[in-house]
Design an enzyme around this catalytic site. Structure first.
Site, PDB file in Angstrom:
ATOM      1  CG  ASP A   1     -26.914  61.160  63.276  1.00 33.40           C
ATOM      2  OD1 ASP A   1     -26.739  61.346  62.059  1.00 33.40           O
ATOM      3  OD2 ASP A   1     -27.202  62.057  64.060  1.00 33.40           O
TER       4      ASP A   1
ATOM      5  CB  CYS B   1     -39.970  66.526  48.652  1.00 29.83           C
ATOM      6  SG  CYS B   1     -39.131  65.762  47.242  1.00 29.83           S
TER       7      CYS B   1
ATOM      8  CB  CYS C   1     -30.792  72.540  54.016  1.00 31.33           C
ATOM      9  SG  CYS C   1     -31.852  71.463  54.988  1.00 31.33           S
TER      10      CYS C   1
ATOM     11  CB  CYS D   1     -38.524  68.398  51.844  1.00 33.46           C
ATOM     12  SG  CYS D   1     -37.300  67.740  52.993  1.00 33.46           S
TER      13      CYS D   1
ATOM     14  CB  CYS E   1     -43.301  62.518  51.288  1.00 34.88           C
ATOM     15  SG  CYS E   1     -43.031  60.966  50.388  1.00 34.88           S
TER      16      CYS E   1
END
Length: 357
Positions: free
Chosen positions: A136, A200, A220, A250, A254
């Site tokens: 990350d 999504c 977002c 989102c 799914c």
């Protein structure tokens, strides 16, 4: 692939699963050639917002070799955090704050880094190579590399989707000088299995997807509540609802999540009770010491008290709970001007709901 190489691959997978990973794949370092151009276009559009480090590290992000010229292969790994409960359930409980599923358990940075280092030590002992581990925070494009390694595909929401783990995977990577050709067989990249589904995209409260497979981070809620340091634009505040750290919308809708088995979840990511549905009243009362105490060992600690209280104030303004007004009025005098402004907005919204709403 020779028997010895096949056994190495088999033992590598076994070791990875022993260490808590639910997915593993391998790819050549040059297996995601389109990454550089897609990154360039995304940055040029300004869709990264305040995440200036994305620009500053663009050259190193464009390919694994841009970060480490000696790399020959990438081992991509995924760790499941599949939720047992509906991530969207708290939408009907406005007096509580909604924290993204990934942040309700232990800090994934610490958990994955520890497991990656253990796997890396094992690989050095077994095969002999130089390597580096990443999770990350490094300039690594984990998602396209994971796709190239066969872990899944980047869905229309730009996140990785797995046949086995749905949308709920933390990603890590090991860069190594080990040649995949003679040593390990490369994974087979996934083709996109989204079909005509746009669930999504339709679920996003702030219309953060200008097109399928494209995200404008500036719209977002995850970006706004976590990365954005200043006042949250007014146009997004009502849409935030009671989301105070991240957004799962989102991901949660799914259809591939029906294959995500919570039995595959790493136990480190079992939600902590105090983070599943925190009361807004408690969050509004946080000082620095209280914030550090509650969010110790959580990825949430990185945003600090002020950003969390800013987010909670906006959620309070959307709550329809006038009992929160006294706390919010006190926060209008907060030393942090961003917190004070958010609190003032919330007071106005709760005091005159018929007009403001």
């Amino acid at each position: 692939m020779s028997e010895s190489k096949a056994k190495l691959r088999e033992r590598l997978e076994e070791k990875a699963r022993e260490l808590g990973f639910s997915a593993i794949g391998v790819a050549r370092a040059d297996a995601a050639p389109k990454t550089a151009e897609r990154l360039r276009e995304w940055l040029a559009s300004g869709a990264h917002g305040d995440m200036l480090w994305m620009e500053e590290t663009a050259e190193r992000r464009r390919s694994p070799a841009g970060l480490w010229p000696e790399v020959r292969s990438v081992i991509s790994l995924g760790m499941s955090y599949a939720p047992a409960a509906d991530p969207l359930a708290l939408g009907s409980a406005p007096e509580h704050g909604r924290i993204s599923v990934y942040a309700q358990g232990a800090d994934y940075h610490d958990v994955i880094k520890k497991a990656l280092k253990a796997l890396a030590r094992w690989l050095v002992e077994e095969a002999g190579c130089d390597l580096k581990v990443f999770v990350d925070t490094a300039p690594v494009m984990e998602k396209p590399l994971a796709e190239a390694a066969g872990l899944g595909w980047q869905g229309k929401h730009t996140n990785l989707v797995s046949r086995n783990d749905g949308s709920w995977l933390f990603l890590g990577a090991i860069y190594t000088t080990l040649e995949l050709g003679p040593e390990l067989e490369p994974g087979v990249p996934h083709r996109v299995h989204c079909g005509s589904c746009n669930a999504c995209l339709a679920a996003c409260p702030t219309d953060a997807f200008p097109a399928p497979f494209r995200l404008d981070a500036r719209r977002c809620i995850s970006y706004l509540t976590i990365e954005h340091k200043g006042p949250i634009p007014h146009e997004f505040r009502q849409a935030m609802g009671n989301r105070i750290y991240g957004c799962d919308d989102c991901l949660a809708v799914c259809p591939w999540n029906r294959f995500a088995d919570t039995a595959r979840r790493n136990q480190a990511f079992v939600p902590r009770a105090e983070l599943t549905a925190p009361a807004l009243a408690d969050l509004l009362a946080l000082d620095d010491a209280g914030f550090r105490k509650i969010f110790a060992g959580s990825p949430i600690k990185r945003i600090g008290r002020n950003r969390m209280v800013r987010n909670a104030a906006i959620a309070a303004g959307n709550s329809g709970q006038p009992t929160l007004i006294p706390q919010l009025e006190a926060l209008t005098r907060d030393p942090d001007p961003v917190v004070a402004e958010a609190a003032s907005w919330a007071v106005e919204r709760l005091s005159a709901p018929a007009i403001v709403r």
